[in-house]
Design a protein around this motif. Structure first.
Motif, PDB file in Angstrom:
ATOM      1  N   GLU A  84       1.230  10.362 -11.601  1.00 49.26           N
ATOM      2  CA  GLU A  84       0.263  11.396 -11.993  1.00 49.26           C
ATOM      3  C   GLU A  84       0.917  12.649 -12.558  1.00 49.26           C
ATOM      4  O   GLU A  84       0.551  13.095 -13.649  1.00 49.26           O
ATOM      5  N   PRO A  85       1.903  13.260 -11.880  1.00 45.40           N
ATOM      6  CA  PRO A  85       2.537  14.446 -12.476  1.00 45.40           C
ATOM      7  C   PRO A  85       3.291  14.122 -13.758  1.00 45.40           C
ATOM      8  O   PRO A  85       3.365  14.957 -14.667  1.00 45.40           O
TER       9      PRO A  85
ATOM     10  N   GLU B 154       0.836  -1.212   0.000  1.00 44.83           N
ATOM     11  CA  GLU B 154       0.000   0.000   0.000  1.00 44.83           C
ATOM     12  C   GLU B 154       0.865   1.255   0.000  1.00 44.83           C
ATOM     13  O   GLU B 154       0.606   2.196  -0.753  1.00 44.83           O
ATOM     14  N   ASN B 155       1.893   1.287   0.815  1.00 53.42           N
ATOM     15  CA  ASN B 155       2.790   2.446   0.865  1.00 53.42           C
ATOM     16  C   ASN B 155       3.540   2.622  -0.452  1.00 53.42           C
ATOM     17  O   ASN B 155       3.727   3.751  -0.927  1.00 53.42           O
TER      18      ASN B 155
ATOM     19  N   ALA C  60       3.365   5.866  -3.049  1.00 49.83           N
ATOM     20  CA  ALA C  60       4.582   6.551  -3.483  1.00 49.83           C
ATOM     21  C   ALA C  60       4.682   6.564  -5.008  1.00 49.83           C
ATOM     22  O   ALA C  60       5.065   7.575  -5.599  1.00 49.83           O
ATOM     23  N   ASN C  61       4.316   5.453  -5.644  1.00 52.81           N
ATOM     24  CA  ASN C  61       4.353   5.397  -7.105  1.00 52.81           C
ATOM     25  C   ASN C  61       3.317   6.328  -7.721  1.00 52.81           C
ATOM     26  O   ASN C  61       3.575   6.953  -8.752  1.00 52.81           O
TER      27      ASN C  61
ATOM     28  N   LEU D 282       8.034   1.376 -15.600  1.00 50.78           N
ATOM     29  CA  LEU D 282       7.826   0.499 -14.446  1.00 50.78           C
ATOM     30  C   LEU D 282       8.992  -0.474 -14.341  1.00 50.78           C
ATOM     31  O   LEU D 282       9.302  -1.193 -15.286  1.00 50.78           O
ATOM     32  N   ASP D 283       9.640  -0.478 -13.196  1.00 54.53           N
ATOM     33  CA  ASP D 283      10.724  -1.418 -12.915  1.00 54.53           C
ATOM     34  C   ASP D 283      10.143  -2.498 -12.016  1.00 54.53           C
ATOM     35  O   ASP D 283      10.039  -2.321 -10.811  1.00 54.53           O
ATOM     36  N   GLN D 284       9.744  -3.606 -12.621  1.00 57.13           N
ATOM     37  CA  GLN D 284       9.057  -4.657 -11.889  1.00 57.13           C
ATOM     38  C   GLN D 284      10.012  -5.810 -11.633  1.00 57.13           C
ATOM     39  O   GLN D 284      10.691  -6.282 -12.537  1.00 57.13           O
ATOM     40  N   ARG D 285      10.035  -6.260 -10.394  1.00 57.74           N
ATOM     41  CA  ARG D 285      10.932  -7.344 -10.003  1.00 57.74           C
ATOM     42  C   ARG D 285      10.135  -8.439  -9.314  1.00 57.74           C
ATOM     43  O   ARG D 285       9.129  -8.168  -8.670  1.00 57.74           O
ATOM     44  N   ILE D 286      10.609  -9.643  -9.416  1.00 54.82           N
ATOM     45  CA  ILE D 286       9.939 -10.765  -8.755  1.00 54.82           C
ATOM     46  C   ILE D 286      10.234 -10.695  -7.259  1.00 54.82           C
ATOM     47  O   ILE D 286      11.369 -10.531  -6.838  1.00 54.82           O
ATOM     48  N   LEU D 287       9.188 -10.822  -6.450  1.00 52.99           N
ATOM     49  CA  LEU D 287       9.254 -10.833  -4.985  1.00 52.99           C
ATOM     50  C   LEU D 287       9.789  -9.544  -4.373  1.00 52.99           C
ATOM     51  O   LEU D 287      10.149  -9.510  -3.209  1.00 52.99           O
TER      52      LEU D 287
END
Length: 69
Positions: free
Chosen positions: A41-42, A30-31, A35-36, A52-57
């Motif tokens: 939005e801006p 949630e935090n 933050a993202n 998006l820098d998406q990482r596993i776990l």
């Protein structure tokens, strides 16, 4: 203690640990989401591209790249 009491003790202890870790992870997600959102939005409002820098776990992070034409 007899074996049945030990089983119940470990069951309750294990369940408590799993619930605590799960709730802690939900709070982290949630935090991270909030933050993202403050970055996304801006960035979109100013015509930028969200990366998006998406990482596993691990929690994902976003960055904003400006589109200079």
């Amino acid at each position: 203690m007899n074996k049945n009491k030990w089983n119940w003790l470990f069951l309750i202890l294990g369940t408590t640990i799993i619930l605590t870790l799960g709730i802690g992870r939900i709070v982290q997600i949630e935090n991270n989401y909030k933050a993202n959102q403050k970055i996304i939005e801006p960035c979109i409002d100013n015509g930028g591209t969200v990366v998006l820098d998406q990482r596993i776990l691990r929690l994902s992070s976003v960055t904003c790249e400006s589109n200079n034409n």
